[in-house]
Design an enzyme around this catalytic site. Structure first.
Site, PDB file in Angstrom:
ATOM      1  CB  ALA A   1       1.769  -2.515   6.267  1.00 41.44           C
TER       2      ALA A   1
ATOM      3  CB  ILE B   1      -1.737   2.741   3.405  1.00 38.88           C
ATOM      4  CG1 ILE B   1      -2.452   2.429   4.479  1.00 38.88           C
ATOM      5  CG2 ILE B   1      -2.436   1.161   2.357  1.00 38.88           C
ATOM      6  CD1 ILE B   1      -2.041   0.897   5.502  1.00 38.88           C
ATOM      7  CE  LYS B   2       7.137   0.332  -0.137  1.00 37.25           C
ATOM      8  NZ  LYS B   2       8.480  -0.358  -0.036  1.00 37.25           N
ATOM      9  CB  ILE B   3      -0.617   2.778  -2.830  1.00 39.44           C
ATOM     10  CG1 ILE B   3      -1.355   3.059  -1.722  1.00 39.44           C
ATOM     11  CG2 ILE B   3      -1.758   2.550  -4.251  1.00 39.44           C
ATOM     12  CD1 ILE B   3      -2.276   3.921  -1.338  1.00 39.44           C
TER      13      ILE B   3
END
Length: 215
Positions: free
Chosen positions: A56, A82-84
């Site tokens: 996400a 967590i997509k960064i």
């Protein structure tokens, strides 16, 4: 090499999951926007379908904002990653999240040095984009091979997700390049099942079976 599905369409995710071949999901703001649904609602539904990593993406462009978003997102489910975005603030955020035990996927990787920096910042996954590099005349698969070679040479645990996959052949090339994972659009995944000789073979078997004497 494992397979994730790259979509926020929960109907497609269910269909892919029923095949028994995927073990994770990646999403991004564009895919969420395409569905026209609440972001958190979609992510929650995905976690109920697939028992595996669910990426996400955060939308803040500063490390503290990314961290704040991440701390809320990981409350949704233990499988949230967590997509960064790959940028200086993203690296800072990845480092902070790594220290807090939050899994991260650094995305929009277009060079081996970006992948190395993200890995050293503590990223759980890096996502080099194959198709987008091919679009500008570069060679996406070569990048996958470069990253895989560097990670293997230096015993780097960060996993490589081949992203921006466009064709079934891209999946094979990603596997040959040594990627840990390929994240694949639904239509590309379904096309991978098909082959004209398989279709012809099934039709021939069924036709031949009709001629078998039945009691």
């Amino acid at each position: 090499m494992r397979l994730f599905i790259d979509t926020a369409n929960t109907d497609h995710i269910r269909q892919a999951n029923d095949l028994g071949v995927i073990c994770g999901v990646t999403t991004n703001p564009s895919l969420i926007a395409k569905e026209g649904r609440d972001f958190v609602e979609v992510v929650k539904e995905i976690t109920e379908i697939v028992d595996g990593p669910i990426s996400a993406e955060v939308i803040s462009m500063d490390a503290e904002g990314m961290l704040k978003e991440a701390e809320e997102l990981v409350k949704i489910h233990k499988n949230i990653v967590i997509k960064i975005p790959m940028c200086a603030e993203g690296l800072k955020a990845a480092s902070k999240m790594s220290k807090k035990g939050i899994k991260t996927n650094v995305t929009l990787i277009f060079s081996a040095q970006q992948a190395l920096l993200a890995a050293r910042a503590g990223a759980t996954y890096v996502s080099p984009f194959v198709g987008r590099l091919d679009d500008v005349g570069a060679h996406g698969v070569e990048l996958l091979s470069e990253i895989a070679e560097i990670f293997a040479l230096h015993n780097i645990d960060t996993q490589i997700i081949a992203a921006s996959i466009r064709t079934p052949k891209d999946i094979v090339l990603a596997a040959q390049a040594g990627c840990d994972i390929a994240t694949v659009p639904f239509n590309t995944l379904m096309k991978s099942i098909e082959h004209p000789l398989t279709t012809q073979g099934i039709e021939r078997f069924l036709k031949d079976w009709e001629s078998v004497p039945k009691k």
